[in-house]
Design an enzyme around this catalytic site. Structure first.
Site, PDB file in Angstrom:
ATOM      1  N   ASN A  69      40.576  44.405  37.588  1.00  0.00           N
ATOM      2  CA  ASN A  69      40.410  42.958  37.602  1.00  0.00           C
ATOM      3  C   ASN A  69      40.553  42.420  39.006  1.00  0.00           C
ATOM      4  O   ASN A  69      41.264  42.972  39.840  1.00  0.00           O
ATOM      5  CB  ASN A  69      41.412  42.278  36.659  1.00  0.00           C
ATOM      6  CG  ASN A  69      42.722  41.952  37.350  1.00  0.00           C
ATOM      7  OD1 ASN A  69      42.822  40.951  38.065  1.00  0.00           O
ATOM      8  ND2 ASN A  69      43.715  42.812  37.170  1.00  0.00           N
ATOM      9  N   ASN A  99      55.865  33.077  35.497  1.00  0.00           N
ATOM     10  CA  ASN A  99      55.442  33.889  36.640  1.00  0.00           C
ATOM     11  C   ASN A  99      54.924  32.949  37.725  1.00  0.00           C
ATOM     12  O   ASN A  99      54.148  32.034  37.459  1.00  0.00           O
ATOM     13  CB  ASN A  99      54.343  34.868  36.194  1.00  0.00           C
ATOM     14  CG  ASN A  99      53.896  35.785  37.315  1.00  0.00           C
ATOM     15  OD1 ASN A  99      53.233  35.368  38.258  1.00  0.00           O
ATOM     16  ND2 ASN A  99      54.235  37.053  37.208  1.00  0.00           N
ATOM     17  N   CYS A 130      50.009  40.603  43.566  1.00  0.00           N
ATOM     18  CA  CYS A 130      48.601  40.467  43.197  1.00  0.00           C
ATOM     19  C   CYS A 130      47.724  41.008  44.325  1.00  0.00           C
ATOM     20  O   CYS A 130      47.803  40.501  45.446  1.00  0.00           O
ATOM     21  CB  CYS A 130      48.254  39.006  42.904  1.00  0.00           C
ATOM     22  SG  CYS A 130      46.491  38.795  42.595  1.00  0.00           S
ATOM     23  N   ILE A 191      55.115  48.292  37.308  1.00  0.00           N
ATOM     24  CA  ILE A 191      54.339  47.978  38.489  1.00  0.00           C
ATOM     25  C   ILE A 191      53.248  46.958  38.151  1.00  0.00           C
ATOM     26  O   ILE A 191      52.837  46.851  37.000  1.00  0.00           O
ATOM     27  CB  ILE A 191      53.662  49.248  39.059  1.00  0.00           C
ATOM     28  CG1 ILE A 191      52.763  49.903  38.019  1.00  0.00           C
ATOM     29  CG2 ILE A 191      54.650  50.202  39.620  1.00  0.00           C
ATOM     30  CD1 ILE A 191      51.931  51.074  38.510  1.00  0.00           C
ATOM     31  N   ASN A 192      52.788  46.230  39.177  1.00  0.00           N
ATOM     32  CA  ASN A 192      51.537  45.495  39.011  1.00  0.00           C
ATOM     33  C   ASN A 192      50.389  46.510  39.211  1.00  0.00           C
ATOM     34  O   ASN A 192      50.623  47.707  39.267  1.00  0.00           O
ATOM     35  CB  ASN A 192      51.478  44.323  40.002  1.00  0.00           C
ATOM     36  CG  ASN A 192      50.517  43.234  39.528  1.00  0.00           C
ATOM     37  OD1 ASN A 192      49.537  43.498  38.819  1.00  0.00           O
ATOM     38  ND2 ASN A 192      50.776  42.006  39.897  1.00  0.00           N
TER      39      ASN A 192
HETATM   40  C1  SIN Z   1      44.726  38.179  39.428  1.00  0.00           C
HETATM   41  O1  SIN Z   1      44.828  36.994  39.042  1.00  0.00           O
HETATM   42  O2  SIN Z   1      43.911  38.498  40.293  1.00  0.00           O
HETATM   43  C2  SIN Z   1      45.605  39.245  38.843  1.00  0.00           C
HETATM   44  C3  SIN Z   1      47.013  38.871  38.825  1.00  0.00           C
HETATM   45  C4  SIN Z   1      47.906  39.847  39.486  1.00  0.00           C
HETATM   46  O3  SIN Z   1      47.515  40.969  39.803  1.00  0.00           O
HETATM   47  O4  SIN Z   1      49.080  39.518  39.709  1.00  0.00           O
END
Ligand code: SIN
Length: 303
Positions: A69, A99, A130, A191-192
């Site tokens: 994403n 968040n 992010c 983890i992200n």
């Molecule tokens: C995004 O909005 O691009 C993803 C959110 C994230 O990775 O924290």
């Protein structure tokens, strides 16, 4: 009776199952599937100080065992969030974690300050992780000293639960974990997503508008497990595990490793009721294995 109650900082959660930011909207979107009150906590989509349109399409690509994403943290900003989303969110009978992201360290602190006046919020998850934004994002956890400072500034603004969400896209997640502990965080979520890329052979172009994005889903579970293990060795903070949790077994494995709770992310798009299923699945496992309290199981991995 099985007791799934856990405590993080001073806050009690009815069970260790949470839904990851950005995969559960603002909860109302999922109410046709199950009552989010059964979860240990709802974690909202990221809130920033001002409106963000997010990244241009394409923003999502399905990959083998996961999803890439590059959404870009779209949201309407903190004031509309308070006005439009909080009335519903505060009615859900579970813990609510908001968040937060910012382009600067000061923005994190300002958003926390604005939310402090709002009732029904149990804590904040600072999104240092992010990979899809030009300003902020990964830069806050790429440098341990910066992560410590941003955490310390937010800490000054609140006594509510302060969780920092870390990225695996760094040389040493352990160093960053130690830094946020020094900065006054109550817990770490990790983890992200993992930075990744996909190409369309026919068009001879990258599939995402931003070229790279964040990989999530089952494919990243082993990476998440190794990073959570590293953090458990380096910090004394409670660890909330995220990364590729698709069912009860995955969730139990992270608890066995030593995470005090789990967040379910991408699987919410596959099975919108997965949060409820995992809560029930953990309770069933405990009953079948004569575990009276989930804490008797947590961290019992034999190495
Ligand atoms: C995004 O909005 O691009 C993803 C959110 C994230 O990775 O924290």
């Amino acid at each position: 009776m099985v007791d799934l109650n856990i405590k993080i900082g001073t806050i009690e959660f009815k069970n260790p199952v949470m839904v990851a930011s950005g995969t559960f909207g603002y909860a109302s979107e999922f109410c046709d599937f199950f009552d989010p009150s059964v979860l240990g906590a709802v974690i909202t989509k990221t809130v920033t100080e001002d409106f963000r349109p997010g990244n241009p399409p394409s923003r999502i690509v399905e990959t083998t065992g996961g999803m890439l994403n590059s959404i870009g943290l779209p949201n309407s900003g903190v004031e509309p969030f308070i006005r439009e989303k909080m009335p519903f969110l505060r009615k859900i009978k579970t813990r609510l974690i908001v968040n937060i992201a910012g382009k600067t360290g000061d923005e994190f602190a300002r958003v926390v300050e604005k939310l402090e006046a709002v009732d029904g919020i149990d804590g904040y998850e600072l999104n240092y992780s992010c990979p899809n934004v030009k300003e902020g994002g990964l830069s806050f956890s790429a440098d341990a000293a910066v992560a410590e400072k941003v955490t310390a500034n937010a800490r000054k603004k609140t006594r509510r639960l302060l969780i920092t969400k870390l990225t695996p896209n760094v040389t040493s997640i352990g160093d960053v974990g130690k830094a946020v502990e020094n900065g006054g965080a109550d817990a770490i979520s990790a983890i992200n997503t993992v930075v990744g890329m996909a190409i369309d052979l026919r068009k001879k172009k990258p599939r995402l508008s931003t070229i790279t994005g964040g990989l999530s889903g089952a494919a990243i579970k082993p990476i998440a497990m190794a990073k959570v293990y590293e953090l458990l060795k380096r910090t004394t903070l409670p660890l909330i595990a995220i990364g590729g949790i698709t069912d009860t077994t995955d969730a139990l494995e992270f608890l066995l490793l030593g995470a005090c709770a789990v967040q379910i992310g991408t699987q919410n798009f596959v099975n919108p009721a997965i949060g409820r299923d995992v809560v029930e699945g953990i309770a069933d496992y405990c009953r079948e294995n004569h575990i009276h309290h989930i804490s008797d199981f947590t961290g019992s991995l034999v190495i």
